[in-house]
Design a protein around this motif. Structure first.
Motif, PDB file in Angstrom:
ATOM      1  N   ILE A 165      17.459  24.355  87.457  1.00 14.39           N
ATOM      2  CA  ILE A 165      16.992  24.141  86.053  1.00 14.39           C
ATOM      3  C   ILE A 165      15.880  23.622  86.848  1.00 14.39           C
ATOM      4  N   MET A 180      16.663  29.306  84.549  1.00 12.18           N
ATOM      5  CA  MET A 180      17.753  28.798  84.798  1.00 12.18           C
ATOM      6  C   MET A 180      18.310  29.664  85.834  1.00 12.18           C
ATOM      7  N   VAL A 201      21.844  21.972  78.066  1.00 11.97           N
ATOM      8  CA  VAL A 201      21.443  22.156  79.478  1.00 11.97           C
ATOM      9  C   VAL A 201      20.995  21.345  80.315  1.00 11.97           C
ATOM     10  N   THR A 230      16.850  19.702  89.168  1.00  6.89           N
ATOM     11  CA  THR A 230      15.771  20.608  88.673  1.00  6.89           C
ATOM     12  C   THR A 230      14.030  19.931  88.711  1.00  6.89           C
TER      13      THR A 230
END
Ligand code: UDP
Ligand code: MG
Length: 317
Positions: A125, A168, A190, A197
């Protein structure tokens, strides 16, 4: 074999911006394909969120002219978050990564390259974060930043100054698909998916054309949605308040007993009236907040579909 990228763009009455947006996105994606960064199966996926103007006609025409453009037509207006989810869930089965962005070009298209780099560096992400809000009006900036602060105060984990501009990966989307809730607040959900991330900073520009689809009323509803779908802290605060008031009443009782024993006159009716009003107000407030949550349980138990797709235009060539 390079990975397939889908850029997902929710559109509600965006006929004014679509010609320019599609042009800029096409340049970006073809550039990435030519540079060998993404597969030539990459697509730009427009989600028509029940627009009342010619948005869907434009999307269909784009798809006719070039298979790089895909489209989804929702049966009616379901709001930004639902439209975005519809796009992401459709793209999930066809691609390796998605990037979601608004149709109005406020999100800097050039941040896409850096997001893709972060993806290849191993992030599932990648959040697009606004480096500044210079171009927003004072009012929008004030309300938006206040919104992130209140959210975090209420115990909802959100990324500061990140809207819905993010990359994503396929497996992150598969994780997101397991969240069955109907009350959608994607930027709070999310982070719950997890995985590695990254963040990419970008300058947020002005709306290219047309007007904001988020008037104050929708913005406030969205903030309320965010808090009540992500956090139960308001309930805990009520419990705390109740406990505190109970403690105060005990202390009051003790003082009055002591005063009575000492033969001092007890205060008159004013204190009684005041406490009646204070407690009445608090009870109402508490009932209101509890009601919010009961309302949510009610909606969740209905298990309504979050979106219904009428048609999918997609060439996987
Ligand atoms: N949008 C949507 N459905 C709605 C409202 C908005 O799909 O009911 C889309 C809109 O087309 C745009 C994005 O959500 O691509 C963000 O909306 P907007 O730019 O108006 O919001 P703002 O930038 O003013 O917060
Ligand atoms: Mg916008």
């Amino acid at each position: 074999m390079k990975d397939i990228l889908y850029i997902v763009v929710p559109c509600y009455n965006e006929e004014e911006v679509l010609p320019e947006t599609s042009k800029r996105l096409k340049e970006k994606v073809t550039g990435l394909i030519q540079a060998g960064k993404v597969s030539e199966k990459s697509r730009i996926l427009f989600v028509n969120d029940g627009s009342k103007d010619r948005t869907w006609e434009l999307i269909s025409a784009l798809h006719e002219s070039d298979p790089i453009f895909s489209g989804i037509d929702l049966t009616r207006n379901r709001g930004h978050q639902n439209a975005l989810l519809a796009g992401l869930m459709t793209a999930k089965d066809k691609c390796d990564m998605t990037i979601s962005m608004d149709a109005d070009l406020q999100d800097d298209v050039d941040a896409v390259d850096r997001m893709v780099e972060e993806y290849y560096a191993g992030c599932d992400i990648v959040y697009g974060v606004r480096s500044s809000r210079k171009k927003d009006t004072f009012f929008k900036r004030f309300t938006a930043e206040g919104f992130y602060r209140v959210m975090n105060l209420m115990g909802a984990e959100t990324v500061f100054n990140h809207a819905d501009y993010r990359l994503m990966s396929k497996r992150a989307l598969e994780g997101l698909a397991q969240f069955k809730e109907v009350n959608l607040f994607l930027r709070g959900m999310v982070p719950m998916v997890g995985y590695r991330t990254g963040t990419v900073e970008y300058e947020r520009g002005e709306r290219f054309a047309g007007e904001s689809k988020y008037p104050l009323k929708k913005m406030l509803a969205f903030a309320m949605e965010g808090i009540t779908s992500l956090s139960t802290k308001p309930l805990k605060m009520i419990t705390g308040l109740g406990f505190f008031i109970f403690l105060v009443s005990i202390i009051m009782l003790i003082t009055f007993i002591v005063k009575w024993a000492l033969g001092m006159t007890v205060a008159g009716w004013a204190s009684v009236i005041c406490s009646v009003w204070a407690i009445g107000g608090l009870i109402l407030l508490s009932l209101g907040v509890i009601g919010e949550y009961i309302g949510k349980i009610y909606l969740e138990t209905k298990g309504r579909p979050r979106f219904l797709i009428r048609e999918v235009l997609n060439d996987e060539g």
